[in-house]
Design an enzyme around this catalytic site. Structure first.
Site, PDB file in Angstrom:
ATOM      1  N   ARG A 193       0.829  -1.208   0.000  1.00  0.00           N
ATOM      2  CA  ARG A 193       0.000   0.000   0.000  1.00  0.00           C
ATOM      3  C   ARG A 193       0.864   1.259   0.000  1.00  0.00           C
ATOM      4  NH1 ARG A 193      -2.271  -3.640   3.720  1.00  0.00           N
ATOM      5  NH2 ARG A 193      -4.382  -4.361   3.168  1.00  0.00           N
ATOM      6  N   LYS A 218      -1.857  -2.306   7.388  1.00  0.00           N
ATOM      7  CA  LYS A 218      -3.254  -2.049   7.735  1.00  0.00           C
ATOM      8  C   LYS A 218      -3.704  -3.018   8.817  1.00  0.00           C
ATOM      9  CE  LYS A 218      -7.753  -1.298   5.538  1.00  0.00           C
ATOM     10  NZ  LYS A 218      -8.506  -1.334   4.269  1.00  0.00           N
ATOM     11  N   HIS A 288      -2.932   3.247  -5.925  1.00  0.00           N
ATOM     12  CA  HIS A 288      -3.472   1.966  -5.465  1.00  0.00           C
ATOM     13  C   HIS A 288      -3.816   1.058  -6.632  1.00  0.00           C
ATOM     14  CE1 HIS A 288      -4.671  -0.049  -1.769  1.00  0.00           C
ATOM     15  NE2 HIS A 288      -5.703  -0.568  -2.405  1.00  0.00           N
ATOM     16  N   ARG A 291      -1.393  -1.622  -7.177  1.00  0.00           N
ATOM     17  CA  ARG A 291      -1.622  -2.768  -6.289  1.00  0.00           C
ATOM     18  C   ARG A 291      -2.679  -3.698  -6.871  1.00  0.00           C
ATOM     19  NH1 ARG A 291      -1.766  -4.465  -0.670  1.00  0.00           N
ATOM     20  NH2 ARG A 291      -3.880  -4.971   0.016  1.00  0.00           N
ATOM     21  N   HIS A 314      -4.581  -9.417   3.088  1.00  0.00           N
ATOM     22  CA  HIS A 314      -6.020  -9.483   3.293  1.00  0.00           C
ATOM     23  C   HIS A 314      -6.342 -10.474   4.405  1.00  0.00           C
ATOM     24  CE1 HIS A 314      -6.903  -8.029  -1.084  1.00  0.00           C
ATOM     25  NE2 HIS A 314      -6.629  -7.045  -0.263  1.00  0.00           N
ATOM     26  N   TYR A 323     -10.650 -10.043  -7.278  1.00  0.00           N
ATOM     27  CA  TYR A 323      -9.761  -9.919  -8.434  1.00  0.00           C
ATOM     28  C   TYR A 323     -10.034 -11.006  -9.476  1.00  0.00           C
ATOM     29  CZ  TYR A 323      -7.184  -6.582  -5.643  1.00  0.00           C
ATOM     30  OH  TYR A 323      -6.838  -5.488  -4.892  1.00  0.00           O
TER      31      TYR A 323
END
Length: 341
Positions: A193, A218, A288, A291, A314, A323
């Site tokens: 990120r 995150k 982003h 990414r 994640h 995705y």
């Protein structure tokens, strides 16, 4: 017109019109310090905004003080603290002169209706207001969950924007600054990120094991990503060039030459926006999107989705599964009924 102290020059322009410029002069022209050195007030020390936020009229409000203290004690991020604080301030203004501690569920639902119909807030912003209210009720006032049970608004299902391989190459070619080209290549090569790449330290790179450690990502979670041979070569070339400018006293991989602090997220976003414009790419999206492209291109190349989930950090596989809806390797080979006419 304004003088060179107030301008940021493209690195390619500097090299073209001033071929005898040193690396330090090129770096100063491409990434100037602000305010200009000769325009500063003697003895004044400029701090980043996060260290000296402006005090507002609600900063001494007992509800805001209790909310911020609880968030700080429970080690929530500054971004969460800022968002929750703004949401509760908006609720205080709406309910004035009545205290928000006395709001009932129907009254709060009327407030949500006001945010949707009058303020035109999106579902994601509405979720922030709901989460802030729930946190205040449960963690600050220590009330039971049933008291403030509010249904979340339905979220729109949007597919992430993805670049093609040719577009990624165009972005790298259009980036004239070696520092930012290396930064963009690192994001695409690892899928990290914006905040993570800005805070990356030299000590986080394990050259021997060919790994890069992401500290406090995150959700305050650590993880590791790969350091491929091509990425290693790019990083070493950048570090050799950068060390010649500032010496060996460097903590962060990408840092401000003047303060030694990591590059500001907004600065990176602005340079990226300028690069996208220069590359002639029409797709909407910020850094982003690199990414998203990293994850999609890995999936199209046959990489197991569990590895992609771990690389992206994640918590749920369902987040990574989105995705699968934008991979072009299978969809582009399907036949349309039009082909049979």
């Amino acid at each position: 017109m304004f003088g060179k102290d107030y301008c940021r020059f493209d690195e390619a322009i500097v090299r073209r019109y001033k071929p005898g410029a040193t690396n330090a002069e090129i770096e100063q022209a491409a990434n100037p310090s602000w305010p200009p050195i000769n325009k500063r007030i003697a003895g004044a020390h400029r701090l980043l905004f996060r260290f000296s936020p402006r005090l507002g009229e609600f900063d001494k409000h007992p509800v805001i003080i209790s909310l911020c203290n609880t968030l700080s004690i429970q080690n929530y991020s500054y971004k969460t603290l800022r968002n929750y604080k703004q949401a509760i301030i908006a609720l205080i203004r709406y309910s004035d002169p009545k205290s928000i501690d006395e709001l009932t569920k129907p009254q709060y639902q009327a407030y949500l209706l006001f945010l949707v119909e009058k303020k035109r807030l999106s579902s994601s912003t509405l979720n922030i207001h709901i989460n802030a209210w729930k946190f205040y009720q449960e963690k600050v006032l220590l009330r039971d969950k049933e008291f403030y049970e509010i249904d979340y608004p339905r979220q729109a299902t949007k597919l992430p924007t993805v670049y093609s391989v040719a577009e990624v190459k165009a972005i790298f070619s259009a980036t004239t600054s070696q520092k930012y080209r290396t930064l963009f290549m690192l994001v695409y090569a690892t899928g990290i990120r914006l905040s993570e790449v800005a805070q990356l330290r030299l000590t986080d790179i394990d050259w021997m094991r060919r790994l890069i450690s992401i500290r406090g990502g995150k959700g305050k979670k650590d993880r590791v990503v790969m350091l491929t041979a091509k990425l290693e070569k790019t990083l070493r070339e950048y570090l050799n060039h950068h060390t010649a400018i500032i010496g060996s006293h460097q903590t962060f991989l990408f840092e401000d030459l003047e303060t030694g602090e990591p590059l500001a997220n907004r600065t990176i976003q602005q340079v990226y926006s300028d690069t996208i414009y220069a590359a002639g790419i029409q797709k909407k999206g910020g850094i982003h999107t690199l990414r998203h492209s990293f994850a999609t291109h890995l999936l199209e190349s046959g990489t197991d989705i569990r590895y992609i989930q771990q690389l992206l950090g994640h918590e749920s596989i369902l987040t990574t599964m989105r995705y699968t809806h934008v991979t072009a390797d299978k969809i582009s080979t399907l036949r349309s009924p039009l082909d049979d006419l």
